[in-house]
Design a protein around this motif. Structure first.
Motif, PDB file in Angstrom:
ATOM      1  N   THR A  98       0.843  -1.193   0.000  1.00 58.87           N
ATOM      2  CA  THR A  98       0.000   0.000   0.000  1.00 58.87           C
ATOM      3  C   THR A  98       0.880   1.244   0.000  1.00 58.87           C
ATOM      4  OG1 THR A  98      -1.751   1.167   1.193  1.00 58.87           O
ATOM      5  CG2 THR A  98      -0.153  -0.016   2.539  1.00 58.87           C
ATOM      6  N   ASP A  99       0.286   2.352  -0.352  1.00 60.46           N
ATOM      7  CA  ASP A  99       1.020   3.615  -0.291  1.00 60.46           C
ATOM      8  C   ASP A  99       0.706   4.375   1.003  1.00 60.46           C
ATOM      9  OD1 ASP A  99      -1.586   4.242  -0.909  1.00 60.46           O
ATOM     10  OD2 ASP A  99      -1.136   5.255  -2.790  1.00 60.46           O
ATOM     11  N   ALA A 100       0.006   3.749   1.921  1.00 54.93           N
ATOM     12  CA  ALA A 100      -0.361   4.389   3.192  1.00 54.93           C
ATOM     13  C   ALA A 100       0.877   4.607   4.065  1.00 54.93           C
ATOM     14  CB  ALA A 100      -1.368   3.524   3.937  1.00 54.93           C
ATOM     15  N   SER A 101       0.793   5.614   4.908  1.00 53.26           N
ATOM     16  CA  SER A 101       1.900   5.922   5.817  1.00 53.26           C
ATOM     17  C   SER A 101       1.980   4.890   6.938  1.00 53.26           C
ATOM     18  CB  SER A 101       1.704   7.313   6.430  1.00 53.26           C
ATOM     19  OG  SER A 101       0.606   7.281   7.335  1.00 53.26           O
ATOM     20  N   LEU A 102       3.123   4.864   7.603  1.00 54.31           N
ATOM     21  CA  LEU A 102       3.310   3.945   8.721  1.00 54.31           C
ATOM     22  C   LEU A 102       2.293   4.218   9.828  1.00 54.31           C
ATOM     23  CD1 LEU A 102       4.886   1.664  10.054  1.00 54.31           C
ATOM     24  CD2 LEU A 102       6.513   3.382  10.900  1.00 54.31           C
ATOM     25  N   LYS A 103       1.982   5.475  10.071  1.00 55.46           N
ATOM     26  CA  LYS A 103       1.016   5.839  11.108  1.00 55.46           C
ATOM     27  C   LYS A 103      -0.373   5.263  10.794  1.00 55.46           C
ATOM     28  CE  LYS A 103      -0.665   9.748  13.769  1.00 55.46           C
ATOM     29  NZ  LYS A 103      -0.548  11.182  14.033  1.00 55.46           N
ATOM     30  N   ILE A 104      -0.796   5.361   9.541  1.00 56.60           N
ATOM     31  CA  ILE A 104      -2.104   4.807   9.134  1.00 56.60           C
ATOM     32  C   ILE A 104      -2.082   3.284   9.219  1.00 56.60           C
ATOM     33  CG2 ILE A 104      -3.665   4.520   7.171  1.00 56.60           C
ATOM     34  CD1 ILE A 104      -2.996   7.435   6.418  1.00 56.60           C
ATOM     35  N   LEU A 105      -0.961   2.670   8.815  1.00 59.73           N
ATOM     36  CA  LEU A 105      -0.850   1.213   8.900  1.00 59.73           C
ATOM     37  C   LEU A 105      -0.888   0.717  10.345  1.00 59.73           C
ATOM     38  CD1 LEU A 105       1.718   0.339   6.097  1.00 59.73           C
ATOM     39  CD2 LEU A 105      -0.700  -0.294   6.223  1.00 59.73           C
ATOM     40  N   GLN A 106      -0.305   1.478  11.252  1.00 55.46           N
ATOM     41  CA  GLN A 106      -0.353   1.100  12.668  1.00 55.46           C
ATOM     42  C   GLN A 106      -1.792   1.170  13.198  1.00 55.46           C
ATOM     43  OE1 GLN A 106       2.676   3.825  14.051  1.00 55.46           O
ATOM     44  NE2 GLN A 106       4.190   2.170  14.212  1.00 55.46           N
ATOM     45  N   ALA A 107      -2.539   2.180  12.784  1.00 56.34           N
ATOM     46  CA  ALA A 107      -3.951   2.285  13.174  1.00 56.34           C
ATOM     47  C   ALA A 107      -4.749   1.135  12.558  1.00 56.34           C
ATOM     48  CB  ALA A 107      -4.526   3.635  12.726  1.00 56.34           C
ATOM     49  N   TRP A 108      -4.452   0.820  11.293  1.00 52.21           N
ATOM     50  CA  TRP A 108      -5.097  -0.303  10.609  1.00 52.21           C
ATOM     51  C   TRP A 108      -4.824  -1.603  11.354  1.00 52.21           C
ATOM     52  CZ3 TRP A 108      -2.170  -4.198   8.062  1.00 52.21           C
ATOM     53  CH2 TRP A 108      -2.917  -5.101   7.316  1.00 52.21           C
ATOM     54  N   LEU A 109      -3.578  -1.847  11.731  1.00 45.97           N
ATOM     55  CA  LEU A 109      -3.192  -3.061  12.448  1.00 45.97           C
ATOM     56  C   LEU A 109      -3.917  -3.187  13.783  1.00 45.97           C
ATOM     57  CD1 LEU A 109      -1.424  -5.589  12.688  1.00 45.97           C
ATOM     58  CD2 LEU A 109       0.350  -4.127  13.682  1.00 45.97           C
ATOM     59  N   LYS A 110      -4.021  -2.086  14.502  1.00 44.94           N
ATOM     60  CA  LYS A 110      -4.715  -2.106  15.794  1.00 44.94           C
ATOM     61  C   LYS A 110      -6.190  -2.468  15.617  1.00 44.94           C
ATOM     62  CE  LYS A 110      -5.274   0.535  20.018  1.00 44.94           C
ATOM     63  NZ  LYS A 110      -4.916   1.725  20.761  1.00 44.94           N
ATOM     64  N   LEU A 111      -6.826  -1.920  14.589  1.00 47.60           N
ATOM     65  CA  LEU A 111      -8.233  -2.242  14.318  1.00 47.60           C
ATOM     66  C   LEU A 111      -8.407  -3.692  13.867  1.00 47.60           C
ATOM     67  CD1 LEU A 111      -9.456   1.017  12.567  1.00 47.60           C
ATOM     68  CD2 LEU A 111     -10.287   0.078  14.734  1.00 47.60           C
ATOM     69  N   VAL A 112      -7.485  -4.186  13.054  1.00 45.25           N
ATOM     70  CA  VAL A 112      -7.539  -5.591  12.627  1.00 45.25           C
ATOM     71  C   VAL A 112      -7.472  -6.497  13.850  1.00 45.25           C
ATOM     72  CG1 VAL A 112      -6.286  -7.417  11.384  1.00 45.25           C
ATOM     73  CG2 VAL A 112      -6.617  -5.178  10.317  1.00 45.25           C
ATOM     74  N   GLN A 113      -6.577  -6.181  14.746  1.00 47.98           N
ATOM     75  CA  GLN A 113      -6.426  -6.967  15.982  1.00 47.98           C
ATOM     76  C   GLN A 113      -7.709  -6.919  16.816  1.00 47.98           C
ATOM     77  OE1 GLN A 113      -2.930  -5.785  18.131  1.00 47.98           O
ATOM     78  NE2 GLN A 113      -3.410  -7.039  19.893  1.00 47.98           N
ATOM     79  N   GLN A 114      -8.302  -5.756  16.962  1.00 47.51           N
ATOM     80  CA  GLN A 114      -9.514  -5.599  17.763  1.00 47.51           C
ATOM     81  C   GLN A 114     -10.720  -6.297  17.150  1.00 47.51           C
ATOM     82  OE1 GLN A 114      -9.955  -1.364  18.020  1.00 47.51           O
ATOM     83  NE2 GLN A 114      -8.429  -1.138  19.635  1.00 47.51           N
ATOM     84  N   LYS A 115     -10.780  -6.356  15.811  1.00 50.33           N
ATOM     85  CA  LYS A 115     -11.971  -6.876  15.139  1.00 50.33           C
ATOM     86  C   LYS A 115     -11.866  -8.344  14.715  1.00 50.33           C
ATOM     87  CE  LYS A 115     -13.601  -2.464  13.404  1.00 50.33           C
ATOM     88  NZ  LYS A 115     -14.330  -1.854  12.298  1.00 50.33           N
ATOM     89  N   SER A 116     -10.743  -8.983  14.971  1.00 52.41           N
ATOM     90  CA  SER A 116     -10.559 -10.371  14.561  1.00 52.41           C
ATOM     91  C   SER A 116     -11.172 -11.325  15.584  1.00 52.41           C
ATOM     92  CB  SER A 116      -9.072 -10.699  14.403  1.00 52.41           C
ATOM     93  OG  SER A 116      -8.910 -12.102  14.249  1.00 52.41           O
ATOM     94  N   PRO A 117     -12.224 -12.062  15.201  1.00 56.30           N
ATOM     95  CA  PRO A 117     -12.836 -12.994  16.149  1.00 56.30           C
ATOM     96  C   PRO A 117     -11.920 -14.164  16.508  1.00 56.30           C
ATOM     97  CG  PRO A 117     -13.876 -13.182  13.987  1.00 56.30           C
ATOM     98  CD  PRO A 117     -12.928 -12.027  13.930  1.00 56.30           C
ATOM     99  N   VAL A 118     -11.075 -14.594  15.578  1.00 54.02           N
ATOM    100  CA  VAL A 118     -10.163 -15.695  15.893  1.00 54.02           C
ATOM    101  C   VAL A 118      -9.110 -15.225  16.886  1.00 54.02           C
ATOM    102  CG1 VAL A 118      -8.489 -17.334  14.945  1.00 54.02           C
ATOM    103  CG2 VAL A 118     -10.584 -16.838  13.685  1.00 54.02           C
ATOM    104  N   TYR A 119      -8.577 -14.029  16.687  1.00 56.95           N
ATOM    105  CA  TYR A 119      -7.614 -13.456  17.634  1.00 56.95           C
ATOM    106  C   TYR A 119      -8.247 -13.385  19.026  1.00 56.95           C
ATOM    107  CZ  TYR A 119      -4.310 -10.188  19.740  1.00 56.95           C
ATOM    108  OH  TYR A 119      -3.386  -9.585  20.567  1.00 56.95           O
ATOM    109  N   ASP A 120      -9.479 -12.895  19.085  1.00 60.12           N
ATOM    110  CA  ASP A 120     -10.185 -12.785  20.357  1.00 60.12           C
ATOM    111  C   ASP A 120     -10.315 -14.143  21.047  1.00 60.12           C
ATOM    112  OD1 ASP A 120     -12.083 -11.107  22.198  1.00 60.12           O
ATOM    113  OD2 ASP A 120     -13.190 -12.945  21.697  1.00 60.12           O
TER     114      ASP A 120
END
Length: 140
Positions: A98-120
């Protein structure tokens, strides 16, 4: 609440087959029949986790307006059979294109972690009931 159900079976200690809503999944449980070999149960857990991370990652990217061209998910589970019979550690490496910044990717990663039912389910205790039903013949 929504129940998800699968049914698994094997005969004569051969390959285990699990019927899901949309597919039959074959799981290797021995090496007696190499031609029937498939992924083992640990690999299926990791594959399901990777699939979940991918699906959630794609959805979160859309929510954030992030142009996610591709996503590679590499998951490694470490098993030490002397200490316990399950995973001692699971490491997930995400490689988004992606062309997204590291800051946006870190926010994306945090949301992926929060919304993953398998992770939970893997990080939080989930009650599991193991019920035995012995087959028997009924004679009148």
């Amino acid at each position: 609440m929504k129940a998800i159900n699968v049914l698994g079976y094997s005969r004569n200690n051969e390959q285990f087959v699990v019927k899901t809503q949309n597919a039959d999944v074959r799981i290797s449980n021995n090496n007696r029949f190499p031609e029937l070999d498939g992924p083992n149960p640990f690999e299926y857990i990791l594959a399901g986790f990777a699939g979940c991370i991918n699906a959630v990652g794609q959805n979160v990217a859309k929510e954030l307006g992030l142009n996610l061209k591709s996503l590679q998910v590499e998951i490694t589970g470490t098993i030490n059979q002397e200490e316990r019979i399950g995973f001692n550690k699971i490491e997930i490496v995400l490689k988004p294109t992606t062309d997204a910044s590291l800051k946006i990717l870190q926010a994306w990663l945090k949301l992926v972690q929060q919304k993953s039912p398998v992770y939970d389910n893997l990080i939080n205790p989930t009650p599991v009931e193991l019920i035995l039903f012995k087959e028997y013949n009924y004679a009148a």
